[in-house]
Scaffold this motif. Structure first.
Motif, short mmCIF file in Angstrom:
data_model
loop_
_atom_site.label_atom_id
_atom_site.label_comp_id
_atom_site.label_asym_id
_atom_site.label_seq_id
_atom_site.Cartn_x
_atom_site.Cartn_y
_atom_site.Cartn_z
N GLY A 121 -4.51 39.30 27.78
CA GLY A 121 -5.86 39.37 28.30
C GLY A 121 -6.04 40.44 29.35
N ARG A 122 -4.98 41.15 29.70
CA ARG A 122 -5.09 42.21 30.71
C ARG A 122 -4.50 43.49 30.16
NH1 ARG A 122 -3.29 39.54 36.41
NH2 ARG A 122 -4.81 37.88 36.39
N SER A 123 -5.04 44.59 30.63
CA SER A 123 -4.49 45.89 30.30
C SER A 123 -3.65 46.33 31.49
CB SER A 123 -5.62 46.89 30.05
OG SER A 123 -5.11 48.16 29.81
N SER A 124 -2.38 46.60 31.28
CA SER A 124 -1.53 46.99 32.41
C SER A 124 -1.62 48.49 32.63
CB SER A 124 -0.08 46.59 32.14
OG SER A 124 0.44 47.37 31.10
N HIS A 125 -1.38 48.91 33.85
CA HIS A 125 -1.31 50.33 34.18
C HIS A 125 0.17 50.69 34.25
CE1 HIS A 125 -5.57 50.98 34.91
NE2 HIS A 125 -5.55 49.70 35.18
N PRO A 126 0.65 51.54 33.35
CA PRO A 126 2.08 51.79 33.25
C PRO A 126 2.63 52.56 34.43
CG PRO A 126 0.88 53.29 31.83
CD PRO A 126 -0.14 52.32 32.41
N THR A 127 3.88 52.29 34.76
CA THR A 127 4.59 53.13 35.71
C THR A 127 5.14 54.29 34.92
OG1 THR A 127 6.60 51.88 35.37
CG2 THR A 127 5.19 51.17 37.18
N GLU A 128 5.59 55.32 35.58
CA GLU A 128 6.06 56.51 34.87
C GLU A 128 7.16 56.16 33.87
OE1 GLU A 128 7.71 60.95 35.81
OE2 GLU A 128 6.53 59.86 37.30
N GLY A 129 6.98 56.58 32.64
CA GLY A 129 7.97 56.35 31.61
C GLY A 129 7.91 54.98 30.96
N ALA A 130 7.25 54.02 31.59
CA ALA A 130 7.16 52.67 31.01
C ALA A 130 6.09 52.68 29.92
CB ALA A 130 6.79 51.66 32.09
N PRO A 131 6.25 51.86 28.90
CA PRO A 131 5.21 51.81 27.86
C PRO A 131 3.93 51.21 28.42
CG PRO A 131 6.82 50.08 27.51
CD PRO A 131 7.33 50.91 28.66
N HIS A 132 2.82 51.63 27.85
CA HIS A 132 1.54 51.03 28.20
C HIS A 132 1.37 49.76 27.37
CE1 HIS A 132 -2.51 50.52 29.44
NE2 HIS A 132 -2.85 50.40 28.19
N VAL A 133 0.97 48.67 27.98
CA VAL A 133 0.88 47.38 27.32
C VAL A 133 -0.56 46.89 27.30
CG1 VAL A 133 1.70 44.98 27.31
CG2 VAL A 133 3.18 46.80 28.17
N ARG A 134 -1.02 46.43 26.14
CA ARG A 134 -2.34 45.80 26.01
C ARG A 134 -2.13 44.43 25.41
NH1 ARG A 134 -6.83 48.74 26.52
NH2 ARG A 134 -7.98 47.29 25.25
N GLY A 135 -2.71 43.41 26.00
CA GLY A 135 -2.59 42.06 25.47
C GLY A 135 -3.95 41.40 25.41
N TRP A 136 -4.14 40.51 24.44
CA TRP A 136 -5.43 39.83 24.31
C TRP A 136 -5.27 38.52 23.54
CZ3 TRP A 136 -3.77 44.06 21.80
CH2 TRP A 136 -3.80 44.07 20.41
N VAL A 137 -6.21 37.65 23.75
CA VAL A 137 -6.29 36.38 23.03
C VAL A 137 -7.57 36.44 22.20
CG1 VAL A 137 -6.55 33.88 23.21
CG2 VAL A 137 -5.04 35.10 24.80
N THR A 138 -7.45 36.16 20.91
CA THR A 138 -8.60 36.13 20.00
C THR A 138 -9.09 34.69 19.87
OG1 THR A 138 -7.63 37.97 18.78
CG2 THR A 138 -9.39 36.73 17.67
N THR A 139 -10.40 34.52 19.88
CA THR A 139 -10.96 33.17 19.73
C THR A 139 -11.95 33.13 18.56
OG1 THR A 139 -12.75 33.64 21.29
CG2 THR A 139 -10.76 32.65 22.20
N ASP A 140 -12.02 31.97 17.94
CA ASP A 140 -13.02 31.67 16.90
C ASP A 140 -13.75 30.43 17.37
OD1 ASP A 140 -12.17 33.73 15.16
OD2 ASP A 140 -10.61 32.43 14.32
N ASP A 141 -15.04 30.57 17.68
CA ASP A 141 -15.82 29.43 18.16
C ASP A 141 -15.13 28.71 19.32
OD1 ASP A 141 -17.86 29.83 16.24
OD2 ASP A 141 -16.69 28.72 14.75
N ASP A 142 -14.67 29.51 20.31
CA ASP A 142 -14.01 29.00 21.52
C ASP A 142 -12.66 28.35 21.26
OD1 ASP A 142 -16.05 29.95 23.17
OD2 ASP A 142 -17.21 28.11 22.92
N VAL A 143 -12.10 28.47 20.06
CA VAL A 143 -10.76 27.98 19.75
C VAL A 143 -9.84 29.20 19.67
CG1 VAL A 143 -9.31 26.82 18.04
CG2 VAL A 143 -11.63 25.99 18.49
N ARG A 144 -8.75 29.17 20.41
CA ARG A 144 -7.83 30.30 20.41
C ARG A 144 -7.15 30.42 19.06
NH1 ARG A 144 -5.31 30.30 26.52
NH2 ARG A 144 -7.35 30.51 27.53
N SER A 145 -7.27 31.62 18.45
CA SER A 145 -6.76 31.80 17.10
C SER A 145 -5.65 32.85 17.00
CB SER A 145 -7.90 32.17 16.15
OG SER A 145 -8.53 33.35 16.59
N ALA A 146 -5.37 33.57 18.07
CA ALA A 146 -4.27 34.54 18.05
C ALA A 146 -3.96 35.01 19.46
CB ALA A 146 -4.61 35.74 17.17
#
Length: 150
Positions: free
Chosen positions: A15-40
């Motif tokens: 659910g947050r986008s991280s700000h990478p440190t030098e050389g570290a990979p950039h990470v994006r994470g999220w939760v998908t919902t269907d009708d307020d039910v978490r689906s992924a």
């Protein structure tokens, strides 16, 4: 075929986008919902230097997330070589928590890797996802493409 990378360590909460440190990979994470039910629950890792040319990687705005793939392809070329792994298994504590399931519930876990066509050693995206029971995955593919590889 490019060597498969070691599985990276999760560095951010979903659910947050991280700000990478030098050389570290950039990470994006999220939760998908269907009708307020978490689906992924999904997490993707990108090379850190892509954030300079694809600022959408640093945005938490869902509308900008839709343009990330296109913008990356503009910078490094199309992502044509990919590999997927899918595994049915029990949810660990982190996954169960995000999916609002009891620990040990059955889930479908996947990993995907996308390499650049222009630089076959350049891994553009490494992603993982987990789905709760009763979710379906589907892929389109051309049989002609597969026949030449057999």
């Amino acid at each position: 075929m490019p060597k498969l990378p070691r599985r990276p360590v999760l560095r951010d909460q979903a659910g947050r986008s991280s700000h990478p440190t030098e050389g570290a990979p950039h990470v994006r994470g999220w939760v998908t919902t269907d009708d307020d039910v978490r689906s992924a629950l999904s997490v993707s890792w990108f090379p850190a230097d892509l954030a300079d040319s694809v600022p959408e990687l640093l945005s938490t705005d869902p509308a900008q997330a839709a343009t990330i793939g296109r913008r990356i392809e503009e910078m490094v070329g199309p992502m044509r070589h990919c590999r997927d792994y899918v595994e049915a298994r029990a949810a660990d504590a982190r996954e169960a928590g995000y999916l609002q399931l009891p620990i040990g519930s059955p889930i479908l876990a996947g990993t995907y890797l996308h390499w650049s066509t222009n630089d076959p050693d350049l891994l553009i995206e490494y992603g993982e996802y987990v789905l709760p029971p009763k979710k379906v995955l589907s892929w389109d593919y051309d049989v002609d493409d597969m026949a030449t590889e057999m």
